[in-house]
Design a protein around this motif. Structure first.
Motif, PDB file in Angstrom:
ATOM      1  N   GLY A  79      20.109  -1.430  16.213  1.00 46.51           N
ATOM      2  CA  GLY A  79      18.619  -1.608  16.002  1.00 46.51           C
ATOM      3  C   GLY A  79      18.017  -1.028  14.975  1.00 46.51           C
ATOM      4  N   VAL A  80      17.751  -1.604  13.895  1.00 44.59           N
ATOM      5  CA  VAL A  80      17.126  -1.221  12.635  1.00 44.59           C
ATOM      6  C   VAL A  80      15.861  -1.832  12.501  1.00 44.59           C
ATOM      7  CG1 VAL A  80      17.362  -1.030  10.185  1.00 44.59           C
ATOM      8  CG2 VAL A  80      19.370  -0.957  11.627  1.00 44.59           C
ATOM      9  N   TYR A  81      14.569  -1.002  12.178  1.00 45.37           N
ATOM     10  CA  TYR A  81      13.356  -1.478  12.029  1.00 45.37           C
ATOM     11  C   TYR A  81      12.570  -0.913  10.876  1.00 45.37           C
ATOM     12  CZ  TYR A  81      14.924  -2.565  16.804  1.00 45.37           C
ATOM     13  OH  TYR A  81      15.502  -2.988  17.949  1.00 45.37           O
ATOM     14  N   TYR A  82      12.179  -1.556  10.019  1.00 44.75           N
ATOM     15  CA  TYR A  82      11.479  -1.063   8.768  1.00 44.75           C
ATOM     16  C   TYR A  82       9.967  -1.621   8.656  1.00 44.75           C
ATOM     17  CZ  TYR A  82      16.119   1.088   7.467  1.00 44.75           C
ATOM     18  OH  TYR A  82      17.113   1.886   7.389  1.00 44.75           O
ATOM     19  N   LYS A  84       0.925  -1.084   0.008  1.00 44.20           N
ATOM     20  CA  LYS A  84       0.021  -0.013   0.126  1.00 44.20           C
ATOM     21  C   LYS A  84       0.981   1.244   0.049  1.00 44.20           C
ATOM     22  CE  LYS A  84      -3.665   0.296   2.549  1.00 44.20           C
ATOM     23  NZ  LYS A  84      -4.582   0.010   3.677  1.00 44.20           N
ATOM     24  N   GLY A  85       2.055   1.104   0.353  1.00 39.08           N
ATOM     25  CA  GLY A  85       2.958   2.362   0.121  1.00 39.08           C
ATOM     26  C   GLY A  85       4.499   1.696   0.404  1.00 39.08           C
ATOM     27  N   PRO A  86       5.412   2.652   0.442  1.00 41.66           N
ATOM     28  CA  PRO A  86       6.859   2.528   0.606  1.00 41.66           C
ATOM     29  C   PRO A  86       7.093   1.915   1.995  1.00 41.66           C
ATOM     30  CG  PRO A  86       6.319   4.701   0.679  1.00 41.66           C
ATOM     31  CD  PRO A  86       5.086   4.093   0.451  1.00 41.66           C
ATOM     32  N   TRP A  87       8.267   1.637   2.327  1.00 38.25           N
ATOM     33  CA  TRP A  87       8.856   1.090   3.467  1.00 38.25           C
ATOM     34  C   TRP A  87       9.022   2.571   4.206  1.00 38.25           C
ATOM     35  CZ3 TRP A  87       9.519  -3.703   5.333  1.00 38.25           C
ATOM     36  CH2 TRP A  87       9.768  -4.705   4.094  1.00 38.25           C
ATOM     37  N   ARG A  88       8.746   2.281   5.726  1.00 42.01           N
ATOM     38  CA  ARG A  88       9.004   3.496   6.559  1.00 42.01           C
ATOM     39  C   ARG A  88       9.705   3.017   7.878  1.00 42.01           C
ATOM     40  NH1 ARG A  88       5.564   2.840  10.727  1.00 42.01           N
ATOM     41  NH2 ARG A  88       3.417   1.749  10.215  1.00 42.01           N
ATOM     42  N   LYS A  89      10.155   3.950   8.559  1.00 46.91           N
ATOM     43  CA  LYS A  89      10.514   3.649  10.052  1.00 46.91           C
ATOM     44  C   LYS A  89       9.209   3.703  10.984  1.00 46.91           C
ATOM     45  CE  LYS A  89      13.758   6.386  11.253  1.00 46.91           C
ATOM     46  NZ  LYS A  89      14.689   7.577  11.723  1.00 46.91           N
ATOM     47  N   ARG A  90       9.693   2.928  12.105  1.00 47.17           N
ATOM     48  CA  ARG A  90       8.652   2.860  13.135  1.00 47.17           C
ATOM     49  C   ARG A  90       8.139   4.338  13.521  1.00 47.17           C
ATOM     50  NH1 ARG A  90      10.264  -0.801  17.936  1.00 47.17           N
ATOM     51  NH2 ARG A  90      12.147   0.597  17.932  1.00 47.17           N
TER      52      ARG A  90
END
Length: 581
Positions: free
Chosen positions: A410-413, A360-366
């Motif tokens: 700590g990486v979260y997408y 539904k859309g691009p990747w984003r950060k939390r």
């Protein structure tokens, strides 16, 4: 239940807990008696999986189990409750004694004393689970027989008994089924009759036997280790560990003795048995067990309605010949979501991560409201895209057309799905992800290395979830619900490309099922899902609407990920090697 408790308990079950660990585990259990129940559940998940998947074909055992549960159920469960209510106090006394104990030798003995009461408690809890499991099978096996009570029994002592699933559809090729409730690849099956009008289907029973039915055929599934062929042709392959599969027909009973055999039933019920490999035991349906005969490889027998056997020439294709004729191919056209990170090498702003299908859309950060567990987040505002840094032995371009590099920290997408996974209805979903670990720390206890692919809900981000990944000890792990972890005793291969495949079977009524398997570079992917998974959940009932994908990486290690796939079948997400015709 905290993750620390789960890790301590897992280490205890595997014999790896030291004295300090025993003390920590003791404190957990002394402070919360509910953890005793959870400890018993974890014991069952870790140690009784093999037992749970075996067929209860011993009728006397089932009858005895039913008798115990129905006649003495309240007393039996009362004993379990009594054991649970008594032991927390004993555990608390042990903790208090340890706090005032100054003799190191005495302290060293206490963990072994504690093991005795734990084994006593677990023996009662496990016995209860086995008996109720046997009863559930007994009722589910009869649910679809004439006079049966339906797919869900009314209750036992007020407790509903759900459907017992006994088999899985491995492959379906151009099938025309005689029912509107037609099975699909990956679907779990309970006791029922399958009416195939045309095409080919492969069924795997939970006892291990595999059966291919083709053309017009009618097959009644009875249990994880038995079926009845009413009409048509089938070939059964029961390799080591699956011996004892029973196939009945209108005129005969065939028992596998570790073999591959074919059975044909015509419209008047006449039966032919052809042994392709190994041997089988057969007898006319009304004959005594002691009159059973043995057929060897290459032999065939026909039994008519009168029960008279006669030799016939062996004439049937092998199991693998049916598969070769179908030549199962990849079904990437069925994918509901795909992310191949197919971008040019270099830095890519997150708002430009728009390729792929099913999003539904691009990747984003939390978002701030999603930064609770953990509350720290060092995710950059961009992707680092790399090429050619994966060693991929499977027939996909993994890593060569682009891959995502996740740096240490700590990486979260997060990326939203167009089509959510709805766990409150019947459905099957497969997921896969490729991962390359660049370096594994030598001292794993000092580094919290984790990678997870998690499905969450935008309506309730920290509610029900399903997560596939590994923790600090590099063991395949599944999280379901709120903080419930189930791990495999196996360790992931170090510093190579692995392929993660997960399967989610949601049921409108009864427990859902979650499976997880990790493949190394030397592993070959077959045309269908494996018979053994690294993690298989039990007693999971979720109702979430999962419309978010979270990719999270924690620790000091850089990781490279690629080929994220979500689809309805094994062949839609698994890069299988297609055979040349």
């Amino acid at each position: 239940m905290s993750h620390d408790f789960e890790e301590l308990w897992t280490r205890y079950l595997e014999g790896e807990l030291d004295e300090a660990g025993f003390a920590a585990l003791q404190n957990f259990l002394a402070s919360d008696s509910d953890l005793l129940v959870r400890a018993g559940d974890l014991y069952e998940e870790h140690r009784l999986l093999g037992f749970a998947l075996q067929p209860f074909d011993d009728e006397q055992f089932v009858q005895d189990a039913v008798s115990i549960v129905e006649n003495d159920g309240q007393q039996f469960i009362g004993n379990v409750i009594s054991e649970l209510s008594r032991e927390p106090k004993a555990f608390a006394r042990g903790a208090e004694s340890k706090a005032t104990q100054s003799d190191p030798a005495a302290n060293a003995v206490r963990p072994f004393q504690k093991r005795n009461w734990q084994q006593s408690f677990l023996a009662v809890a496990v016995a209860a689970s086995i008996l109720f499991g046997a009863l559930a099978w007994f009722l589910a096996d009869r649910a679809n027989e004439p006079g049966g009570r339906g797919s869900i029994a009314e209750s036992i002592n007020g407790v509903p008994v759900p459907v017992r699933y006994i088999a899985t559809v491995l492959l379906e090729d151009n099938c025309n089924w005689g029912s509107s409730n037609s099975p699909a690849e990956g679907q779990r099956l309970s006791s029922r009759t399958l009416d195939l009008k045309s095409g080919l289907a492969v069924i795997r029973f939970d006892g291990g036997a595999e059966l291919v039915m083709s053309g017009e055929a009618s097959l009644r599934l009875r249990s994880a280790g038995s079926a009845e062929l009413l009409l048509g042709d089938v070939v059964v392959r029961a390799e080591q560990g699956a011996e004892g599969f029973v196939l009945t027909t209108p005129t005969s009973e065939v028992i596998d003795l570790g073999t591959e055999f074919a059975v044909k039933v015509n419209r008047v019920g006449d039966t032919e048995v052809h042994v392709l490999d190994g041997e089988v035991s057969y007898r006319p349906i009304d004959a005594a067990n002691e009159l059973a005969k043995i057929l060897q490889a290459g032999e065939g027998i026909a039994i008519d309605r009168s029960g008279l056997p006669r030799a016939v020439p062996m004439d049937s294709p092998r199991f693998q010949e049916f598969i070769r004729r179908v030549n199962p191919r990849s079904r990437s056209d069925l994918l509901t979501a795909y992310e191949g990170f197919n971008y040019s090498p270099g830095i890519l702003p997150l708002e430009q991560s728009t390729v792929g299908i099913g999003w539904k859309g691009p990747w984003r950060k939390r978002m701030p409201s999603e930064r609770i567990q953990p509350d720290t987040d060092s995710s950059p505002d961009h992707f680092e895209i790399v090429h050619g840094q994966m060693n991929v032995s499977w027939p996909v371009p993994g890593g060569r057309l682009g891959a995502l590099k996740l740096s240490g920290g700590g990486v979260y997408y997060v990326r939203p799905l167009k089509k959510a996974i709805e766990l409150d209805r019947e459905g099957v979903t497969f997921l896969s992800l490729m991962l390359r670990e660049t370096k594994r720390p030598s001292n794993q206890r000092e580094h919290k290395e984790r990678l997870r692919l998690t499905l969450r809900s935008s309506d309730d981000y920290y509610g029900e979830v399903i997560s596939f990944g590994h923790g600090p000890r590099y063991r395949p792990t599944v999280q379901t619900g709120a903080g419930v972890w189930q791990s495999s005793p196996q360790t992931l291969p170090a510093e190579q490309t692995t392929l993660w495949i997960g399967k989610i079977v949601s049921h409108k009524e009864g427990d859902d099922e979650v499976y997880f398997r990790v493949y190394g570079e030397e592993d070959v992917l077959e045309y269908a899902e494996p018979s053994t998974w690294h993690v298989v959940t039990r007693e999971v009932d979720l109702k979430a609407y999962l419309d978010l994908v979270l990719l999270s990486s924690e620790g000091t290690t850089d990781r490279i990920v690629d080929e994220l796939r979500i689809g309805p079948t094994w062949r839609s997400v698994a890069p299988i090697l297609e055979k040349q015709q």
